[in-house]
Enzyme design. Structure first.
Site, short mmCIF file in Angstrom:
data_model
loop_
_atom_site.label_atom_id
_atom_site.label_comp_id
_atom_site.label_asym_id
_atom_site.label_seq_id
_atom_site.Cartn_x
_atom_site.Cartn_y
_atom_site.Cartn_z
CE LYS A 4 5.01 -8.24 5.54
NZ LYS A 4 5.37 -7.83 4.20
CD GLU A 14 3.81 -16.06 5.77
OE1 GLU A 14 5.00 -16.11 5.43
OE2 GLU A 14 2.99 -15.27 5.28
NE ARG A 18 6.55 -0.08 -2.74
CZ ARG A 18 7.45 -0.98 -3.07
NH1 ARG A 18 7.97 -0.99 -4.28
NH2 ARG A 18 7.84 -1.92 -2.24
#
Ligand code: ADP
Length: 490
Positions: A118, A202, A293
């Site tokens: 991430k 975050e 994906r």
């Protein structure tokens, strides 16, 4: 051009079967790998050739990279499709496939690696001016700095594992005083679960929607977006109901998010099918991550665009150009998917196992069931508890909701507990119907769901086929708190 003639699907269950069906349509031969637990699985039956790859635990079968690649070579396949989960986002595996002279049906190993973490994903996309959730986008090594940043952005904040996935490795911190302890726990959890203790913080958005954009990119730099999927109904940060389009996006925002997603794809020279996930609140969107994906929920995009995403993946892997452009793409109608998982929605969505005693799928125009099971099949402890995906398509959202409720009513799964009753509850809920909900939906209404539970709901939910009462009587009616008194024997 068109050099893929045989594909090994390095996966199992519904996605293996779904990939193989497209291969057959494209005149491509299929090879299944299977574990002990999957000897009788429909995807194995379906495949042109099959290889017993090992015992039931995934690390001895579906994750055995070297054996999978050796099998692919032995069986003379041209390409490997990884499905989702298992090895699909493992860049080392993708590299090994390529090194063995085979085609990996997916993006480059570098793109998988960059987007698989991430923090490195955020760093990469920030250069392209993609909005990020406010936070400290680097690994936390200095607790004081992290604490100050947390205070500046304001609690609640979210501690996230950089290598996290599947909704795991996240901790919400509401107060400064919990920060240090939660941070220590998060690091140790991340180390244990992902072998990488890197965490970052975050801002925790309190009432967001999860809106993601499907993209397709060929190997010639053409990138298009296939609009959004709204996946805001989640339990444990994992999706239960997905739909396309979202009921909250204006055309302007749809275009902005779509174009941002294409930039994300370009930031890592992406090719293949991919999904850029955003979190959305107060008309603002923020990049969460990119999944490199096919997603579980890709069918809703197929329903509204008329495209077969697996076919597109194969075309791209074959080094052919996308044969349409952005302006050719239009949203047609509305599609909803519910994940039918062997879980108990009355008990914290705890996974359930057992034998599927009765199994009948709904049918009809605009009703699609992506499954890989049958009456008598066992839902085992070895793999994730998803039994199937139920997908509907209709002209409007209202019609799609009604079609889904009818489909759920006609879906009989007996023997294991499933998420279907909750899905039906959600589809009937005024907030869902008004499009007025966010990722808190499950937590806000789970008690109402339990309280609204009645015998009618159980039967309506297709959990029990009334006409098979005799059979039901013979088996353990474990789902029902008490047997409904209005069962008819017809
Ligand atoms: P994973 O890779 O584990 O799926 P994501 O970053 O994709 O993790 O997030 C999964 C879900 O967690 C999101 O769909 C959203 O519901 C929730 N989430 C993630 N980040 C935030 C945030 N900053 N604020 C609020 N919710 C968040």
């Amino acid at each position: 051009m068109g050099n893929i003639k045989k594909v090994l699907v390095a996966n199992r269950g519904e996605i293996a079967l779904r990939v193989m069906k497209t291969c057959t349509k494209m005149n491509i031969k299929t090879v299944a790998i299977f574990s002990d637990a999957d000897q009788k699985a429909p995807f194995v039956k379906y495949a042109d050739e099959k290889i017993h790859i090992g015992p039931s635990p995934s690390n001895k079968s579906y994750l055995n990279q070297d054996l999978i690649i050796k099998s692919a070579i032995d069986y003379d396949v041209d390409a490997i499709h990884p499905g989702y989960g298992f090895l699909s986002e493992n860049f080392e595996f993708a590299q090994k496939v390529i090194d063995a002279g085979l085609i990996f049906i997916g993006p480059s190993p570098v793109a998988i690696q960059v987007m698989g973490d991430k923090l490195s994903a955020k760093k990469t996309v920030s250069k392209f001016k993609i909005p990020l959730v406010p936070g400290l986008d680097e690994e936390i090594t200095d607790l004081d700095l992290a604490m100050n940043t947390a205070e500046n952005i304001g609690f609640p904040i979210l501690i996230k594992a950089s290598a996290g996935g599947g909704g795991k490795g996240m901790r919400i911190v509401h107060h400064k005083k919990e920060f240090k302890q939660q941070m220590e726990r998060a690091v140790s959890e991340a180390e244990k679960s992902f072998g990488n203790g890197a965490v970052f913080i975050e801002k925790y958005l309190e009432k967001p929607r999860h809106i993601e954009i499907q993209i397709l990119a060929d190997q010639y730099g053409n990138v298009v977006y296939l609009f959004e999927r709204d996946c805001s109904v989640q339990r444990r940060h994992q999706k239960v109901i997905e739909e396309a389009p979202s009921s909250v996006l204006s055309e302007k925002l749809r275009k902005e998010m779509g174009e941002a997603a294409c930039k994300v794809a370009k930031s890592c020279n992406y090719h293949g099918a991919g999904t850029v996930e955003f979190i959305f609140q107060d008309e603002q969107f923020y990049f969460l991550e990119m999944n490199t994906r096919l997603q579980v929920e890709h069918p809703v995009t197929e329903m509204i665009t008329g495209l077969d995403l697996v076919e597109q993946q194969i075309i791209i892997a074959n080094n052919q150009r996308l044969n349409f452009s952005q302006s050719d793409l239009k949203i047609k109608g509305h599609s909803i998917e519910v994940r039918v998982c062997a879980e108990d929605p009355f008990n914290n969505f705890l996974p359930d196992t057992g034998v599927i005693e009765l199994y009948e799928i709904p049918q009809g125009d605009g009703v699609r069931v992506d499954d890989c099971t049958y009456q008598g099949a066992e839902v085992s402890i070895y793999y994730d508890p998803m039994i199937s995906k139920l997908i509907v398509h209709a002209n409007s959202r209202v019609e799609a909701i009604q079609k889904m409720i009818n489909a759920i009513n006609n879906y009989t799964i007996y023997g294991v507990k499933t998420t279907l009753p909750f899905c039906k509850f959600a589809l009937n809920h005024p907030d869902f119907r008004n499009g007025n909900f966010d990722t808190r939906f499950v937590n806000l209404f789970i008690e109402d769901f339990k309280n609204s539970f009645s015998s009618d709901l159980v039967m309506d939910a297709g959990l029990a086929a009334i006409f098979k009462l005799e059979k039901l009587d013979a088996i353990n009616v474990s789902y029902l708190p008490s047997k409904p008194n209005n069962w008819k024997n017809s």
